[in-house]
Design a protein around this motif. Structure first.
Motif, PDB file in Angstrom:
ATOM      1  N   GLN B 440       0.835  -1.206   0.000  1.00  0.00           N
ATOM      2  CA  GLN B 440       0.000   0.000   0.000  1.00  0.00           C
ATOM      3  C   GLN B 440       0.867   1.252   0.000  1.00  0.00           C
ATOM      4  O   GLN B 440       0.598   2.229  -0.691  1.00  0.00           O
ATOM      5  CB  GLN B 440      -0.907   0.028   1.240  1.00  0.00           C
ATOM      6  N   PHE B 474      -6.026  -4.794   2.429  1.00  0.00           N
ATOM      7  CA  PHE B 474      -5.374  -4.467   1.159  1.00  0.00           C
ATOM      8  C   PHE B 474      -6.393  -4.451   0.028  1.00  0.00           C
ATOM      9  O   PHE B 474      -6.381  -3.586  -0.846  1.00  0.00           O
ATOM     10  CB  PHE B 474      -4.251  -5.465   0.856  1.00  0.00           C
ATOM     11  N   PHE B 477      -8.271  -1.315   0.240  1.00  0.00           N
ATOM     12  CA  PHE B 477      -7.404  -0.233  -0.223  1.00  0.00           C
ATOM     13  C   PHE B 477      -7.337  -0.224  -1.753  1.00  0.00           C
ATOM     14  O   PHE B 477      -7.522   0.818  -2.396  1.00  0.00           O
ATOM     15  CB  PHE B 477      -5.994  -0.417   0.360  1.00  0.00           C
ATOM     16  N   HIS B 478      -7.093  -1.395  -2.341  1.00  0.00           N
ATOM     17  CA  HIS B 478      -6.960  -1.474  -3.799  1.00  0.00           C
ATOM     18  C   HIS B 478      -8.256  -1.050  -4.487  1.00  0.00           C
ATOM     19  O   HIS B 478      -8.240  -0.337  -5.494  1.00  0.00           O
ATOM     20  CB  HIS B 478      -6.558  -2.890  -4.237  1.00  0.00           C
TER      21      HIS B 478
END
Lengths: 376, 533
Positions: B440, B474, B477-478
């Motif tokens: 990240q 993650f 986030f992505h």
């Protein structure tokens, strides 16, 4: 600059190649050695041949005819000039496509006290140019060729072609080329790499003969006179193939250059197999060179095979079926190709044979054309 | 000159890595069994009567049904081991190929022929089929540009790209023949060369080539991954590849094939014997090629693979256009080809922007860290001019005070390369393993992606995630990244005790690709990833 850092690397690789080749040779002797000289039993012979003869030797009928005479023949292909680089141990014969590389192979074999007998020339085939019909018509329309009544065969005027090459003539500059996307760029004939392969070298032989006013190159001075033109004929092609089969295949698949130098036998074999020829046109250069397929015996069995190919009526007939012209009487070829005269010039009427320089001169010519020789 | 030296070394190193790590062996026969994948000393296929061991271009996998059918009539059991064209050439030159194979079967021998150190290692070449390198363009883009697909020139393609109206993906010409052929085609087309390319042609065309390559939005070390990546993207209009690949990978007409009217470079797939092959294998190859060139089999090949037949009287499959194209000559000298490749890498293509997310947790201590340092030192030879390289070491979190960025200045490339090498030598192993948080951090570092570079993240870890965010965080986030940021792929490297599932997931989510350094070397994995950056 460039690849200086590779020099040591290359030397090391050469060493490895040599070692591997030697090992390969020994292995081949071990494999084939046991079968030799066993009288009436099958003789297994191994040879290295030009790529244009590969289909002849793998033809089941040829295999059968050879077996009937007690031969099992194993072959692998190589550029005719490249053959000299191969280790000759383990082979019974080498079968390049003309006399010059055959002479080199004989000399090499003699050093190894191998062949003592004369080479044999069972069959020959003249070099021709295959063209797609649109290209052939444009050449004819611009005085570079003449076409027969059906437009499927004709004559390439070498003098006019070489003049066009000298002037960097492009297809776009020729009348009648508009509307044919494939007819653009410099006009040239695709040949094989003259350093590696016979047909490419013979192309240069014919071109130099014409360019030098009908004189066969006999020395360095003669080579120097035509070197700039020959260099042009070769450089314009970019990367070249090392055997005559591949450029012909590219032509057939419709994706290569519209003009390709091949052996007449390659075209005749397709005709005799009954394959439709599409828009192919055969142009016989008014000055050409014939390829004398020359078998260099390396063992007694190799010599016996060469004699069989030259004299056995059945094998001569099969050679014709693969498009070759057997030495001696022309009747076999003429009779077999009777229905294909639209493409083939059976008697080679109007085609002059250029004499071929010695192997040494020819090689020098090829090296200089490819910028690999002394260009001084 | 410095750049040339670097690149040349990288080519020969490519082989070492690939030969050890990444070969996948397939077979044309049903009797294949056992493990043929690469071991430490490279693949050693057993020598069996009637077996032909072939090092082949990866796109030839579509020939396997044909080869299986060939087994009964010819008695030849063909075993294909796949690799990239240029890597195969290096294997032939280095002598690696002859230890394990009887023949090579590449899409084209053009590049092979430019290598004097390979000339004596190969003997008979038999073309089996043909396919030109072409552009597959989305029909909507063809309509938008108002093109008749049968009448497009390289100049029109260049104009469309320069005007910002056309983008495309293409493989790395350093590693793949379709990319190399495309590079030769476009250089010929844009230089107006009437015959084989010369150095002067390349120099003349350079400004326009540079414009043309601004449109390249995707690069790849292999044509397979390129097609997958292309399918994920809606902002890329076209794909450069073999006509046969374009037509068979996109069978529902997703792409319109354009063969530029001013010329193409065509692959003719020559089955090529190695000089070192056993006599028995050479004869087997002869039987096989005779069979493959019978009209019946040629008909089957063109139907199944959409490549063009090479025997008279066999019609190409209906999907293949019949109008002819000029065949552009391939450069006749290695010097011209290499200068073109060098120009592509260091001048013409868009520069790369790369972040190396490197695990330097406690478990990396000792031998593993030494291997990483050595691999990074080797890698510095492969960075291109204008490339921005960031080393981002992490343990329990990104080690912010060790993050360094260098840009390779074409005027003095060595300075940045030495600095990267120095940074690599100072790495030290401590802390836990925060994989997801660190990746990240790499995305945050890259920020809003600049449109004119190839951006990518390489993730090297030797263990499972122990610190920082979990996988789910993650993913969230992505998901929150902008469409543009989502185009930055992560290329994870499997190493030591890392978790294949975890890394595969990251590669899949980000449109990257997993590389395996356990089967081979870390150097090899870093090197292969270069093709995708």
């Amino acid at each position: 600059m460039g690849f200086r850092e590779h020099a040591a690397h290359v030397r090391r690789i050469l060493g490895i190649v040599l070692a591997v080749l030697l090992l390969g040779g020994v292995a081949a002797v071990l494999v084939t050695g046991g079968d030799k000289d066993t009288g009436t039993a099958t003789k297994t012979v191994r040879g290295v041949i030009g790529s244009e003869k590969a289909e002849f030797f793998t033809d089941p009928q040829v295999v059968k005819a050879l077996a009937a005479k007690g031969f099992t023949v194993g072959t692998e292909t190589s550029g005719s000039w490249d053959m000299e680089e191969l280790p000759l141990d383990g082979y019974d014969f080498a079968f390049p496509s003309s006399k010059a590389p055959a002479d080199g192979l004989r000399a090499k074999a003699a050093q190894k006290t191998k062949a003592t007998t004369a080479p044999l020339r069972p069959f020959y085939s003249p070099l021709v140019v295959v063209a797609h019909s649109a290209a052939a018509r444009v050449l004819a329309g611009n005085g570079l060729a003449t076409l027969g009544p059906r437009g499927t065969s004709g004559t390439l005027k070498m003098g006019a072609y070489l003049a066009a090459a000298r002037a960097d003539r492009t297809w776009q500059q020729l009348k009648g080329s508009a509307g044919h996307a494939e007819l653009s760029g410099t006009l040239f004939i695709t040949s094989t790499d003259p350093v590696a392969s016979n047909s490419g070298a013979l192309y240069l032989a014919a071109a130099s003969y014409v360019a030098d006013g009908g004189r066969v190159a006999g020395d360095r001075a003669a080579v120097t006179r035509t070197a700039p033109l020959l260099r042009k004929l070769v450089q314009v092609q970019g990367a070249q193939q090392s055997g005559s089969d591949a450029p012909f295949r590219d032509f057939i698949s419709g994706v290569g250059n519209p003009l390709v130098l091949v052996y007449e036998s390659q075209v005749a074999a397709q005709l005799l197999a009954g394959r439709p020829m599409g828009d192919l046109v055969v142009l016989y250069p008014d000055t050409t060179v014939s390829s004398d397929h020359t078998l260099v015996p390396l063992t007694e069995n190799g010599r016996a095979l060469g004699e069989l190919l030259s004299t056995d009526p059945e094998l001569r007939k099969l050679a014709v079926r693969h498009g070759f012209r057997p030495q001696g009487a022309a009747s076999e070829f003429t009779a077999a190709t009777q229905s294909h005269t639209a493409y083939l010039n059976q008697t080679l009427t109007g085609v002059r044979q250029a004499p071929v320089p010695t192997g040494k001169v020819l090689h020098e010519m090829a090296l200089r054309a490819r910028d690999q020789g002394d260009t001084a | 000159m410095t750049t040339r030296t670097r690149r040349t070394r990288s080519l020969s190193r490519t082989v070492a890595g690939l030969a050890l790590a990444l070969l996948v062996t397939a077979t044309g026969s049903s009797c294949a069994s056992g493990d043929h994948t690469g071991q430490d000393d490279g693949p050693r296929l057993p020598v069996r009567p009637g077996t032909l061991r072939v090092l082949a271009s990866s796109e030839l996998s579509d020939m396997e049904p044909v080869l299986r059918a060939a087994r009964t009539p010819t008695g030849v059991d063909v075993r294909l081991t796949y690799t990239g064209t240029l890597d195969a050439v290096e294997q032939i030159a280095s002598g690696t190929a002859e230890k394990a194979y009887d023949a090579v079967w590449l899409s084209s021998n053009d590049y092979l022929r430019l290598r004097p150190d390979t000339a004596r290692k190969i003997t008979g070449e038999t073309p089996v089929m043909a396919s030109p390198v072409a552009l597959g363009v989305r029909p909507a883009a063809v309509a938008r540009l108002g093109w008749d697909p049968a009448k497009v020139t390289w100049s029109q393609l260049h104009r469309a790209v320069a005007d910002g109206k056309l983008t495309y993906g293409m493989t790395d010409p350093m590693r793949s023949n379709s990319g190399l052929s495309a590079l030769v085609s476009v250089a010929s087309g844009l230089s107006g060369a009437q015959s084989a390319l010369t150095e002067r042609d390349v120099a003349e065309a350079t400004p326009r080539l540079k414009e043309f390559f601004t449109g390249q939005k995707l690069t790849s070390g292999s044509s397979g991954w390129l097609a997958t990546a292309f399918a994920r993207r809606t902002d890329v209009d076209a794909l450069v590849n073999y006509e046969s690949v374009l037509l068979s990978s996109f069978r529902s007409g997703e792409l319109t094939v354009i063969r530029p009217t001013d010329g193409v470079v065509t692959a003719d797939y020559p089955l090529t014997l190695l000089t070192s092959a056993r006599p028995e294998a050479k004869e087997a190859a002869g039987r096989l090629t005779t069979y493959l060139r019978t009209p019946e089999v040629q008909g089957r090949i063109t139907e199944a693979t959409l490549r063009r037949p090479v025997v008279p009287g066999v019609a190409p499959a209906p999907a293949l256009a019949r109008d002819q194209r000029r065949e552009l000559p391939f450069p006749g000298s290695r010097k011209v080809a290499d200068e073109l490749l060098d120009a592509y890498d260091n001048t013409l293509r868009r520069p790369s922007r790369t972040v190396y997310v490197l695990d330097t947790s406690g478990s990396m201590g000792g031998e593993r860290l030494e291997r990483l340092k050595k691999a990074l030192a080797e890698l510095t030879r492969d960075f291109r001019d204008r490339e921005e390289v960031t080393l981002m070491p992490f343990g329990s979190a990104v080690k912010q005070d060790e993050v360094r960025t260098h840009t390779v200045d074409p005027a003095s490339p060595q300075a940045a390369l030495d600095a990267i090498k120095g940074d690599a030598q100072r790495l030290s192993a401590f802390g836990g393993t925060a994989i997801y948080s660190s990746v990240q951090e790499a995305y945050r570092f890259l920020g809003r992606s600049r449109g004119d570079v190839f951006t990518s993240i390489v993730l090297m870890t030797d263990g499972e995630n122990t610190d920082g965010d979990p996988a789910t965080a993650f993913e969230t986030f992505h998901g929150s990244l902008s469409a543009e940021q989502k185009r930055t792929p992560v290329f994870p490297i499997l190493f030591g005790d890392s978790d294949r599932g975890e890394l595969d997931h990251i590669a899949g989510l980000t449109g990257g690709k997993l590389f395996d350094a356990d089967q081979g070397s870390l150097d090899g994995a870093f090197e292969e990833i270069r093709g995708y950056q």
